[in-house]
Enzyme design. Sequence first.
Site, PDB file in Angstrom:
ATOM      1  N   ARG A 130      10.286  -6.331 -17.716  1.00 51.06           N
ATOM      2  CA  ARG A 130       9.313  -6.995 -18.586  1.00 51.06           C
ATOM      3  C   ARG A 130       9.152  -8.438 -18.135  1.00 51.06           C
ATOM      4  NH1 ARG A 130      11.397  -7.955 -22.844  1.00 51.06           N
ATOM      5  NH2 ARG A 130      13.355  -6.827 -22.741  1.00 51.06           N
ATOM      6  N   TYR A 143       5.269  -1.489 -14.500  1.00 49.57           N
ATOM      7  CA  TYR A 143       6.639  -1.308 -14.995  1.00 49.57           C
ATOM      8  C   TYR A 143       6.639  -0.890 -16.471  1.00 49.57           C
ATOM      9  CZ  TYR A 143      11.073  -2.029 -17.089  1.00 49.57           C
ATOM     10  OH  TYR A 143      12.202  -1.807 -17.840  1.00 49.57           O
ATOM     11  N   LYS A 194       7.154  -1.123 -26.445  1.00 49.63           N
ATOM     12  CA  LYS A 194       7.383  -2.476 -26.971  1.00 49.63           C
ATOM     13  C   LYS A 194       6.094  -3.080 -27.534  1.00 49.63           C
ATOM     14  CE  LYS A 194      11.554  -2.301 -25.343  1.00 49.63           C
ATOM     15  NZ  LYS A 194      12.742  -2.223 -26.172  1.00 49.63           N
ATOM     16  N   HIS A 233      13.942  -3.456 -33.363  1.00 52.51           N
ATOM     17  CA  HIS A 233      14.500  -3.092 -32.053  1.00 52.51           C
ATOM     18  C   HIS A 233      15.884  -2.482 -32.277  1.00 52.51           C
ATOM     19  CE1 HIS A 233      15.408  -4.578 -27.676  1.00 52.51           C
ATOM     20  NE2 HIS A 233      15.009  -3.328 -27.697  1.00 52.51           N
ATOM     21  N   SER A 291      17.904  -5.848 -25.156  1.00 54.52           N
ATOM     22  CA  SER A 291      17.741  -4.847 -24.105  1.00 54.52           C
ATOM     23  C   SER A 291      18.949  -4.852 -23.161  1.00 54.52           C
ATOM     24  CB  SER A 291      16.486  -5.167 -23.285  1.00 54.52           C
ATOM     25  OG  SER A 291      15.370  -5.205 -24.130  1.00 54.52           O
ATOM     26  N   CYS A 311      22.017  -3.850 -23.603  1.00 50.01           N
ATOM     27  CA  CYS A 311      23.322  -4.197 -24.187  1.00 50.01           C
ATOM     28  C   CYS A 311      24.015  -2.975 -24.774  1.00 50.01           C
ATOM     29  CB  CYS A 311      23.156  -5.252 -25.273  1.00 50.01           C
ATOM     30  SG  CYS A 311      22.786  -6.888 -24.632  1.00 50.01           S
ATOM     31  N   ASP A 332      16.230   3.004 -29.384  1.00 54.18           N
ATOM     32  CA  ASP A 332      15.602   1.718 -29.063  1.00 54.18           C
ATOM     33  C   ASP A 332      14.793   1.111 -30.201  1.00 54.18           C
ATOM     34  OD1 ASP A 332      15.128  -0.367 -27.154  1.00 54.18           O
ATOM     35  OD2 ASP A 332      13.144   0.436 -26.754  1.00 54.18           O
ATOM     36  N   ARG A 363      15.578   2.763 -14.303  1.00 54.63           N
ATOM     37  CA  ARG A 363      15.487   3.467 -15.583  1.00 54.63           C
ATOM     38  C   ARG A 363      15.338   4.960 -15.406  1.00 54.63           C
ATOM     39  NH1 ARG A 363      15.502   0.241 -20.543  1.00 54.63           N
ATOM     40  NH2 ARG A 363      15.695  -1.882 -19.741  1.00 54.63           N
TER      41      ARG A 363
HETATM   42  O1  SAT Z   1      11.548  -2.226 -20.294  1.00 54.51           O
HETATM   43  S1  SAT Z   1      11.519  -1.912 -21.709  1.00 54.51           S
HETATM   44  O2  SAT Z   1      10.956  -3.049 -22.429  1.00 54.51           O
HETATM   45  O3  SAT Z   1      10.723  -0.746 -21.978  1.00 54.51           O
HETATM   46  C1  SAT Z   1      13.098  -1.632 -22.232  1.00 54.51           C
HETATM   47  C2  SAT Z   1      13.759  -2.828 -22.772  1.00 54.51           C
HETATM   48  O4  SAT Z   1      13.712  -3.886 -22.163  1.00 54.51           O
HETATM   49  O5  SAT Z   1      14.364  -2.728 -23.863  1.00 54.51           O
HETATM   50 MN    MN Z   2      14.711  -2.089 -25.939  1.00 53.62          MN
END
Ligand code: SAT
Ligand code: MN
Length: 586
Positions: free
Chosen positions: A69, A197, A206, A226, A248, A250, A277, A370
């Site tokens: 991101r 991405y 998100k 979140h 994210s 963690c 998530d 991912r």
């Molecule tokens: O890359 S994402 O935003 O989909 C996952 C994350 O950062 O929590």
């Molecule tokens: Mn996330």
Amino acid sequence: MTNNKHVLSWIEEMKALVKPANVVWIDGSEEQLKQIRAESEAKGEMIKLNEEKLPGCYLHRTAINDVARVEHRTFICSRKQEDAGPTNNWMDPKEAYEKLGKLFDGVMKDRTMYVIPYCMGPIGSPLAKIGIELTDSTYVVLNMDIMTRMGKPALDMLGDSNDFVRGLHSKADIDEENRYICHFPEDNAIWSINSGYGGNVLLGKKCFALRIASYQGKNEGWMAEHMLILGLENPKGEVKYIAAAFPSACGKTNLAMLIPPEVYQKKGYKVWTVGDDIAWIRIGADGRLWAINPENGFFGVAPGTNMKSNPNALLSTKKGTIFTNVVHNLEDNTVWWEGLDKNPPKNAINWKGEKWDSASGEKGAHPNSRFTAPAKNCPCISSEFESKQGVPLSAIVFGGRRAKTAPLVYQSLSWQHGVFVGSIMASETTAAATGAVGVVRRDPMAMLPFCGYHMGDYFKHWLEIGEKLGDKAPKIFNVNWFRTDDEGHFIWPGYGDNMRVLEWIINRCEGKADAVETPIGYEPKAEDINLEGLDINLDTLKGLLGVDVNLWKEEAKGIHEFYGKFGDKLPAALKTELANLEKRLG
Ligand code: SAT
Ligand code: MN
């Protein structure tokens, strides 16, 4: 596929802008998906993996400059700057439409525009919402298929309604300088350009389910958070639900899919995954908080996932999964990443698409590589995953990566104090967003990059929800699995052993465990955390639970500074909580 006038006229408008060579409506049928997979493969965008070992699985590599991101290029385009608040980048919507309009103009002239109707949440759930994403990326179509309920049923659910999120995405040229992720909360719209991405382009995730939905939730009286959602089943077969917010990368996926240690398994404890998530949360008819997971799959961090750390996640990736930016193992056409096992493939291609030798010392998989895996693959998926009303929450947990300050676990003194605890969350940054890794930053409720409006108003919203809940409010806790010793090693084993902390949390919710009051909140008595079968003694545990008053006095200073950002919008209740913390610290 639909006669919805709002949908049709918006699509005409967007077509006039991006001027696609073709338009394909995604109905969600297996037949159509098969064709899109084949096209994507033919273009070289997707690599089909070993059908015997990884049936229906693909590998994809993003551009090297497009692996996470981009918070600095993410904008909340509310009409008034004040409504975006001090923690978001803001762009005037007029300026954004103009600027991005130029970039989108004719961008699909040699490309197909896919129209993806999708539902966030189980189809027909009163908590679910509809979005439509227009994109020129088959990677997006195939990921949205896994991550959402995609296709005709979503349009049928929408009917004639105008209440859908309008998402426009183009890969364009993946030009970093012109990469923008813009949200228009007042228009129910998202425009994303020049990225491929996940977090920037799977607009249901998100962008909609957190940024736009948090804004909708504020206006409509619910919450988009979140948070993972898990169900903890005790030996009597009763299941209690916990929602937990962590930044994210963690360990939300790991906690959501936790396998209890043997001593717990023998007694009959189990953990069920509802989500890993995002949680959409509402006050139910019974006055309690109820949560659904709006997603339909897991977009999890690959590195570190293995049969020990998270077997349920790994098993979820064994079919119908898309891997992004991991190592391509050419020996058997499968995938690999750091931490999968101790045998990096000899004949391999790294995430950049280059021939890779593990002996080089260079990582083969990107740290933010991912997997996109269907939720239905997960061996511990909750029986309530498809439940339209969701699950009732007993506890809300906040947490982050802190090497020192935060103890293993503590409970807030009240809902209001719990909102304070969430608002002061801080965590070391990770590879999930571009920028420095390992720097401590404040990340309230793990929503810093995802709150679609002024964070002062967001705190107020949390406080108001608590007032409505009264004594039906879930209890609020804070955890930190990441305390380190002087050599920088993690002290707490984490993963499955986090069950020991969850057990105390649930016992507290049920009035079955004692606590000691410290200046920061209630902590367990060390003997109330079950250490059976663990290599940790009571003294180490006491250390993990320790509250260093001097560190916390420093922390309080940092909180003052952070709170200063919010000016008049900082709710008085949080100022009171900070003053009370300082009083208790002495
Ligand atoms: O890359 S994402 O935003 O989909 C996952 C994350 O950062 O929590
Ligand atoms: Mn996330």
